[in-house]
Design an enzyme around this catalytic site. Structure first.
Site, PDB file in Angstrom:
ATOM      1  N   PHE A 104      31.700  53.711  33.404  1.00  0.00           N
ATOM      2  CA  PHE A 104      32.331  52.427  33.666  1.00  0.00           C
ATOM      3  C   PHE A 104      33.729  52.566  34.241  1.00  0.00           C
ATOM      4  CE2 PHE A 104      29.323  50.865  30.463  1.00  0.00           C
ATOM      5  CZ  PHE A 104      28.946  49.653  31.012  1.00  0.00           C
ATOM      6  N   ASP A 105      34.002  51.811  35.290  1.00  0.00           N
ATOM      7  CA  ASP A 105      35.371  51.398  35.538  1.00  0.00           C
ATOM      8  C   ASP A 105      35.727  50.396  34.439  1.00  0.00           C
ATOM      9  OD1 ASP A 105      37.825  50.685  37.032  1.00  0.00           O
ATOM     10  OD2 ASP A 105      36.770  48.788  37.264  1.00  0.00           O
ATOM     11  N   CYS A 106      36.995  50.332  34.086  1.00  0.00           N
ATOM     12  CA  CYS A 106      37.393  49.416  33.013  1.00  0.00           C
ATOM     13  C   CYS A 106      38.078  48.152  33.541  1.00  0.00           C
ATOM     14  CB  CYS A 106      38.317  50.141  32.029  1.00  0.00           C
ATOM     15  SG  CYS A 106      38.816  49.105  30.629  1.00  0.00           S
ATOM     16  N   THR A 143      36.331  45.312  35.593  1.00  0.00           N
ATOM     17  CA  THR A 143      34.919  45.326  35.198  1.00  0.00           C
ATOM     18  C   THR A 143      34.747  44.865  33.754  1.00  0.00           C
ATOM     19  OG1 THR A 143      34.556  47.191  36.707  1.00  0.00           O
ATOM     20  CG2 THR A 143      32.847  46.761  35.059  1.00  0.00           C
TER      21      THR A 143
END
Length: 239
Positions: free
Chosen positions: A11-13, A16
């Site tokens: 994941f990008d945080c 997102t």
């Protein structure tokens, strides 16, 4: 190919899972007040995108809090805002812990954790992500920050480190689904590494790219969802 064929979601945080556009906009209140700015929210976010990516390129080893501080300083100069203090710039730099999570992030992450390893690949420093992680309410299996790598996405090194680390955990690139909002920071570069991609299109219904730059090439991720909850629904339907 199905969503449930993958073993890990990387994941990008920010953008997102964490609503960084709202966080950035709220944290620039002093700039709007002192400068009496009459530009739109998106125009201000676009100024942020221009300067943040430049600062990250110029100072890849800098902590994200320092990147934000310098970004705020350059935004003020760009927008003609005078009268801000060094404390104003620094407060913006330290604002990451106050950026809100998207309403669906915590619950969707708990649902996805039943099916995948969850991994963070984020353009932030460790302390900043630790604060955000408390808002997300889930234990990630692995966390990689820009501070750990010494550079910022979309630099290839960030993806090389992630792929290497996942290999040590027994997960091949073909078993990774990179899950992110930003086409610029994430999807075009992840595609160059042969990773499958799920686009969490948080800005659907809005024009432009907001707080991220336009990608350098055309990008077509394999999946597109308007929210993380929508992705979790799709995974559960397959399962």
């Amino acid at each position: 190919m199905k969503l449930t064929d993958f073993k890990a979601l990387t994941f990008d945080c920010y953008g997102t899972l964490i609503d960084w556009e709202s966080g950035v906009y709220l944290a620039t209140q002093a700039m709007r007040t002192v400068g009496n700015l009459s530009i739109s929210r998106d125009e201000q976010l676009e100024a942020f995108a221009r300067h943040e990516s430049t600062v990250q390129t110029e100072t890849p080893a800098a902590l994200y809090s320092d990147v934000l501080t310098e970004t705020h300083r350059r935004m003020a100069a760009d927008l003609g805002v005078k009268g801000l203090t060094e404390d104003d710039h620094r407060r913006f730099g330290e604002s990451v812990p106050y950026w809100p999570a998207f309403d669906d992030s915590a619950s969707a992450l708990r649902r996805l954790k039943k099916h995948f390893q969850l991994v963070i690949l984020s353009n932030v420093h460790r302390a900043g992500f630790a604060a955000s992680n408390r808002r997300l309410g889930v234990e990630f299996d692995h966390i990689i920050t820009a501070q750990d790598v010494g550079s910022y996405k979309p630099t290839p090194r960030n993806y090389e480190v992630m792929i290497e680390d996942m290999g040590k955990r027994g997960i091949a690139p073909s078993e990774i689904l990179h899950t992110a909002e930003s086409l610029y920071h994430d999807h075009w570069r992840a595609g160059q590494f042969g990773l499958s991609r799920a686009w969490i299109y948080r800005r659907h219904g809005q024009e432009g790219f907001g707080a991220t730059r336009k990608p350098e090439i055309d990008v077509t991720p394999e999946w597109k969802f308007h929210s993380l909850a929508e992705m979790a629904d799709a995974v559960e339907a397959e399962a």
